[in-house]
Write a protein that holds these residues in place. Structure first.
Motif, PDB file in Angstrom:
ATOM      1  N   ALA A 214      -7.559  -3.869  26.381  1.00 15.16           N
ATOM      2  CA  ALA A 214      -7.635  -3.980  24.927  1.00 15.16           C
ATOM      3  C   ALA A 214      -9.052  -4.402  24.561  1.00 15.16           C
ATOM      4  CB  ALA A 214      -6.622  -4.992  24.403  1.00 15.16           C
ATOM      5  N   THR A 215      -9.509  -3.988  23.387  1.00 15.09           N
ATOM      6  CA  THR A 215     -10.850  -4.340  22.921  1.00 15.09           C
ATOM      7  C   THR A 215     -10.755  -5.470  21.906  1.00 15.09           C
ATOM      8  OG1 THR A 215     -11.524  -2.039  23.212  1.00 15.09           O
ATOM      9  CG2 THR A 215     -12.971  -3.446  21.908  1.00 15.09           C
ATOM     10  N   ASP A 216     -11.504  -6.561  22.139  1.00 17.44           N
ATOM     11  CA  ASP A 216     -11.443  -7.683  21.205  1.00 17.44           C
ATOM     12  C   ASP A 216     -12.354  -7.434  19.999  1.00 17.44           C
ATOM     13  OD1 ASP A 216     -14.052  -8.234  21.975  1.00 17.44           O
ATOM     14  OD2 ASP A 216     -13.523  -9.911  23.260  1.00 17.44           O
ATOM     15  N   ALA A 217     -12.400  -8.403  19.089  1.00 19.27           N
ATOM     16  CA  ALA A 217     -13.156  -8.238  17.847  1.00 19.27           C
ATOM     17  C   ALA A 217     -14.648  -8.071  18.094  1.00 19.27           C
ATOM     18  CB  ALA A 217     -12.903  -9.431  16.922  1.00 19.27           C
ATOM     19  N   GLN A 218     -15.146  -8.572  19.225  1.00 20.61           N
ATOM     20  CA  GLN A 218     -16.570  -8.464  19.537  1.00 20.61           C
ATOM     21  C   GLN A 218     -16.914  -7.173  20.283  1.00 20.61           C
ATOM     22  OE1 GLN A 218     -14.838 -11.513  20.159  1.00 20.61           O
ATOM     23  NE2 GLN A 218     -15.551 -12.044  18.089  1.00 20.61           N
ATOM     24  N   GLY A 219     -15.889  -6.370  20.574  1.00 18.75           N
ATOM     25  CA  GLY A 219     -16.144  -5.103  21.250  1.00 18.75           C
ATOM     26  C   GLY A 219     -16.127  -5.177  22.752  1.00 18.75           C
ATOM     27  N   HIS A 220     -15.659  -6.301  23.321  1.00 18.40           N
ATOM     28  CA  HIS A 220     -15.543  -6.424  24.769  1.00 18.40           C
ATOM     29  C   HIS A 220     -14.150  -5.978  25.201  1.00 18.40           C
ATOM     30  CE1 HIS A 220     -18.826  -9.431  24.002  1.00 18.40           C
ATOM     31  NE2 HIS A 220     -19.337  -8.773  25.026  1.00 18.40           N
ATOM     32  N   VAL A 221     -14.094  -5.348  26.354  1.00 15.92           N
ATOM     33  CA  VAL A 221     -12.809  -4.915  26.908  1.00 15.92           C
ATOM     34  C   VAL A 221     -12.184  -6.064  27.678  1.00 15.92           C
ATOM     35  CG1 VAL A 221     -11.676  -3.339  28.515  1.00 15.92           C
ATOM     36  CG2 VAL A 221     -13.486  -2.504  27.024  1.00 15.92           C
ATOM     37  N   GLN A 222     -10.957  -6.399  27.315  1.00 13.01           N
ATOM     38  CA  GLN A 222     -10.204  -7.430  28.013  1.00 13.01           C
ATOM     39  C   GLN A 222      -8.921  -6.820  28.572  1.00 13.01           C
ATOM     40  OE1 GLN A 222      -9.639 -10.486  25.016  1.00 13.01           O
ATOM     41  NE2 GLN A 222     -11.558 -11.497  25.596  1.00 13.01           N
ATOM     42  N   VAL A 223      -8.393  -7.456  29.593  1.00 15.34           N
ATOM     43  CA  VAL A 223      -7.161  -6.973  30.209  1.00 15.34           C
ATOM     44  C   VAL A 223      -6.053  -7.980  29.963  1.00 15.34           C
ATOM     45  CG1 VAL A 223      -6.035  -6.346  32.371  1.00 15.34           C
ATOM     46  CG2 VAL A 223      -8.406  -5.659  31.975  1.00 15.34           C
ATOM     47  N   LYS A 224      -4.957  -7.494  29.365  1.00 10.31           N
ATOM     48  CA  LYS A 224      -3.807  -8.355  29.091  1.00 10.31           C
ATOM     49  C   LYS A 224      -2.704  -8.068  30.094  1.00 10.31           C
ATOM     50  CE  LYS A 224      -4.733  -8.732  24.109  1.00 10.31           C
ATOM     51  NZ  LYS A 224      -4.176  -8.547  22.746  1.00 10.31           N
ATOM     52  N   GLN A 225      -1.993  -9.127  30.469  1.00 12.69           N
ATOM     53  CA  GLN A 225      -0.932  -9.016  31.459  1.00 12.69           C
ATOM     54  C   GLN A 225       0.434  -9.132  30.799  1.00 12.69           C
ATOM     55  OE1 GLN A 225      -1.613  -8.597  34.768  1.00 12.69           O
ATOM     56  NE2 GLN A 225      -3.830  -8.785  34.525  1.00 12.69           N
ATOM     57  N   ARG A 226       1.395  -8.422  31.367  1.00 10.61           N
ATOM     58  CA  ARG A 226       2.788  -8.654  30.984  1.00 10.61           C
ATOM     59  C   ARG A 226       3.678  -8.409  32.193  1.00 10.61           C
ATOM     60  NH1 ARG A 226       5.744  -3.786  27.693  1.00 10.61           N
ATOM     61  NH2 ARG A 226       4.562  -1.999  28.456  1.00 10.61           N
ATOM     62  N   ASN A 227       4.806  -9.119  32.222  1.00 10.21           N
ATOM     63  CA  ASN A 227       5.749  -9.013  33.329  1.00 10.21           C
ATOM     64  C   ASN A 227       7.056  -8.407  32.844  1.00 10.21           C
ATOM     65  OD1 ASN A 227       4.136 -10.298  35.414  1.00 10.21           O
ATOM     66  ND2 ASN A 227       4.452 -12.206  34.276  1.00 10.21           N
ATOM     67  N   LEU A 228       7.637  -7.570  33.687  1.00 10.90           N
ATOM     68  CA  LEU A 228       8.896  -6.912  33.359  1.00 10.90           C
ATOM     69  C   LEU A 228       9.813  -6.942  34.571  1.00 10.90           C
ATOM     70  CD1 LEU A 228       7.578  -3.658  31.592  1.00 10.90           C
ATOM     71  CD2 LEU A 228       8.678  -5.589  30.457  1.00 10.90           C
ATOM     72  N   ASN A 229      11.112  -7.096  34.313  1.00 10.05           N
ATOM     73  CA  ASN A 229      12.113  -6.911  35.358  1.00 10.05           C
ATOM     74  C   ASN A 229      12.639  -5.485  35.260  1.00 10.05           C
ATOM     75  OD1 ASN A 229      12.360  -9.441  36.756  1.00 10.05           O
ATOM     76  ND2 ASN A 229      13.229 -10.303  34.885  1.00 10.05           N
ATOM     77  N   ILE A 230      12.556  -4.746  36.347  1.00  5.56           N
ATOM     78  CA  ILE A 230      12.995  -3.356  36.322  1.00  5.56           C
ATOM     79  C   ILE A 230      14.002  -3.111  37.441  1.00  5.56           C
ATOM     80  CG2 ILE A 230      10.812  -2.555  35.330  1.00  5.56           C
ATOM     81  CD1 ILE A 230      10.148  -1.463  38.149  1.00  5.56           C
ATOM     82  N   LYS A 231      14.825  -2.115  37.222  1.00  9.78           N
ATOM     83  CA  LYS A 231      15.814  -1.719  38.209  1.00  9.78           C
ATOM     84  C   LYS A 231      15.303  -0.488  38.950  1.00  9.78           C
ATOM     85  CE  LYS A 231      20.718  -0.568  38.790  1.00  9.78           C
ATOM     86  NZ  LYS A 231      22.020  -0.358  38.085  1.00  9.78           N
ATOM     87  N   ILE A 232      15.241  -0.565  40.265  1.00  8.50           N
ATOM     88  CA  ILE A 232      14.827   0.560  41.097  1.00  8.50           C
ATOM     89  C   ILE A 232      16.084   1.319  41.514  1.00  8.50           C
ATOM     90  CG2 ILE A 232      13.574   1.296  43.146  1.00  8.50           C
ATOM     91  CD1 ILE A 232      11.812  -0.240  41.252  1.00  8.50           C
ATOM     92  N   PRO A 233      16.247   2.558  41.074  1.00 10.33           N
ATOM     93  CA  PRO A 233      17.469   3.297  41.451  1.00 10.33           C
ATOM     94  C   PRO A 233      17.430   3.750  42.905  1.00 10.33           C
ATOM     95  CG  PRO A 233      16.026   4.683  40.114  1.00 10.33           C
ATOM     96  CD  PRO A 233      15.397   3.317  40.140  1.00 10.33           C
ATOM     97  N   LYS A 234      18.588   3.821  43.524  1.00 10.52           N
ATOM     98  CA  LYS A 234      18.683   4.290  44.903  1.00 10.52           C
ATOM     99  C   LYS A 234      18.190   5.736  44.989  1.00 10.52           C
ATOM    100  CE  LYS A 234      22.198   3.421  47.519  1.00 10.52           C
ATOM    101  NZ  LYS A 234      23.558   3.249  48.091  1.00 10.52           N
ATOM    102  N   GLY A 235      17.423   6.005  46.018  1.00 12.54           N
ATOM    103  CA  GLY A 235      17.016   7.377  46.291  1.00 12.54           C
ATOM    104  C   GLY A 235      15.786   7.848  45.548  1.00 12.54           C
ATOM    105  N   ILE A 236      15.144   6.972  44.762  1.00  6.27           N
ATOM    106  CA  ILE A 236      13.949   7.424  44.043  1.00  6.27           C
ATOM    107  C   ILE A 236      12.846   7.748  45.041  1.00  6.27           C
ATOM    108  CG2 ILE A 236      12.901   5.135  43.664  1.00  6.27           C
ATOM    109  CD1 ILE A 236      12.294   6.196  40.766  1.00  6.27           C
ATOM    110  N   LYS A 237      12.075   8.804  44.741  1.00  4.19           N
ATOM    111  CA  LYS A 237      11.058   9.298  45.669  1.00  4.19           C
ATOM    112  C   LYS A 237       9.658   9.060  45.112  1.00  4.19           C
ATOM    113  CE  LYS A 237      12.773  13.475  45.654  1.00  4.19           C
ATOM    114  NZ  LYS A 237      13.013  14.899  45.965  1.00  4.19           N
ATOM    115  N   PRO A 238       8.652   9.021  45.975  1.00  8.60           N
ATOM    116  CA  PRO A 238       7.272   8.921  45.489  1.00  8.60           C
ATOM    117  C   PRO A 238       6.955  10.068  44.536  1.00  8.60           C
ATOM    118  CG  PRO A 238       7.350   8.547  47.853  1.00  8.60           C
ATOM    119  CD  PRO A 238       8.720   9.005  47.453  1.00  8.60           C
TER     120      PRO A 238
END
Length: 315
Positions: free
Chosen positions: A158-182
């Protein structure tokens, strides 16, 4: 492949604002434009400048590039660190792949993959659906074999008010289904960019990749294991235990098995409506000949066995 220092090319510090990047490009583009420049190798420098600007002008590409760190030097032999793009959330920076050949191998390696494309929901309006976002996550093979729930951390620029690029973090709980492939995706509805007005939020699409496994390889829905066997097990046949992601199984090694021979355990690959198979590739392991006793065994084999592995070569 050589590392490109885009900041050095544009004569900028790594904390330059987005406005400073634009100004630097305009200045250097005038200096090196092949139609007007008298600088040596102006055309090559102008092309290199365009590539640097393509990355640094876009907060998403710039944040991804910055992930590689500042310790690389221009011209050094470079390979992206393993899983460097894990959990990087983006909506697409405008590179569609149509410019292949214009940019360097370094650029193609980092940004030429399908993910860095404009979202299909790019419309703008008072009531517009939010853009989909994308991220690549790495899971273990066992997550796919058994199914699992994982907590993942995503990084979004995200770009702040001064024009610098910052990186914001967020965490999520996800369900991995059986058999998912790359290469397959998990869609999280409403977890993408917010919509405009009363428009719905976009979705988050998670591309699946597998962490390297100490034992197994995966191809489509099939799982492969290199299995060490002794010469006598390969020659005489044997019944041995073999590890699989779902536990040990007894496997019968046929007599006169050769190096690299593949044995199939049907249906023991990744689970699916039609499950994959589990393949065992035999790797004949030779005992050492370090002691006099061990050497004597090999000498006896040499004397008693009429065996020439190079017979088919005519020697």
């Amino acid at each position: 492949m050589q590392y490109k220092d885009y900041y050095k090319i544009m004569e900028l510090s790594r904390n330059a604002t987005q406005d400073e990047i634009k100004r630097a490009y305009r200045k250097l583009a005038r200096k090196y434009h092949p139609d007007v420049s008298k600088e040596k190798e102006a055309e090559a420098k102008f092309k290199e400048l365009g590539e640097a600007y393509e990355v640094l002008k876009d907060p998403e590409k710039r944040a991804a590039y910055d992930r590689l760190g500042a310790n690389w030097k221009a011209g050094e032999d470079f390979r992206p660190p393993p899983n460097w793009d894990e959990g990087f959330e983006f909506k697409g920076g405008g590179f569609t792949g149509g410019d292949a050949g214009i940019f360097s191998d370094f650029f193609e390696q980092l940004f030429g993959r399908a993910g860095f494309r404009p979202s299909e929901y790019g419309a703008r309006g008072f009531h517009a659906r939010g853009q989909d976002t994308h991220a690549k996550i790495y899971i273990d093979l066992e997550d796919s074999v058994h199914g699992s729930t994982r907590n993942i951390s995503l990084s979004a620029p995200a770009t702040d008010a001064q024009g610098h690029v910052q990186v914001k973090q967020r965490n999520l709980n996800i369900k991995i289904p059986k058999g998912i492939k790359p290469g397959q995706h998990i869609r999280l509805t409403g977890q993408g960019n917010p919509g405009s007005g009363s428009g719905k939020a976009g979705d988050l699409l998670l591309e699946i990749a597998f962490n390297p496994h100490p034992l197994y390889r995966v191809s489509e829905s099939d799982i492969y294991l290199d299995l060490p066997v002794t010469p006598w097990e390969a020659a005489l046949g044997a019944k041995i235990k073999v590890p699989t992601p779902e536990g040990n199984v007894d496997l019968k090694i046929p007599p006169n098995s050769r190096q690299g021979s593949k044995l199939r355990l049907k249906g023991r690959g990744l689970p699916a409506k039609t499950p994959g198979d589990f393949y065992v590739a035999l790797q004949i392991a030779l005992p050492p000949a370090n002691t006099e006793r061990e050497k004597a065994v090999y000498q006896k084999m040499q004397q008693e066995l009429d065996f020439n592995p190079r017979l088919s070569l005519g020697v």
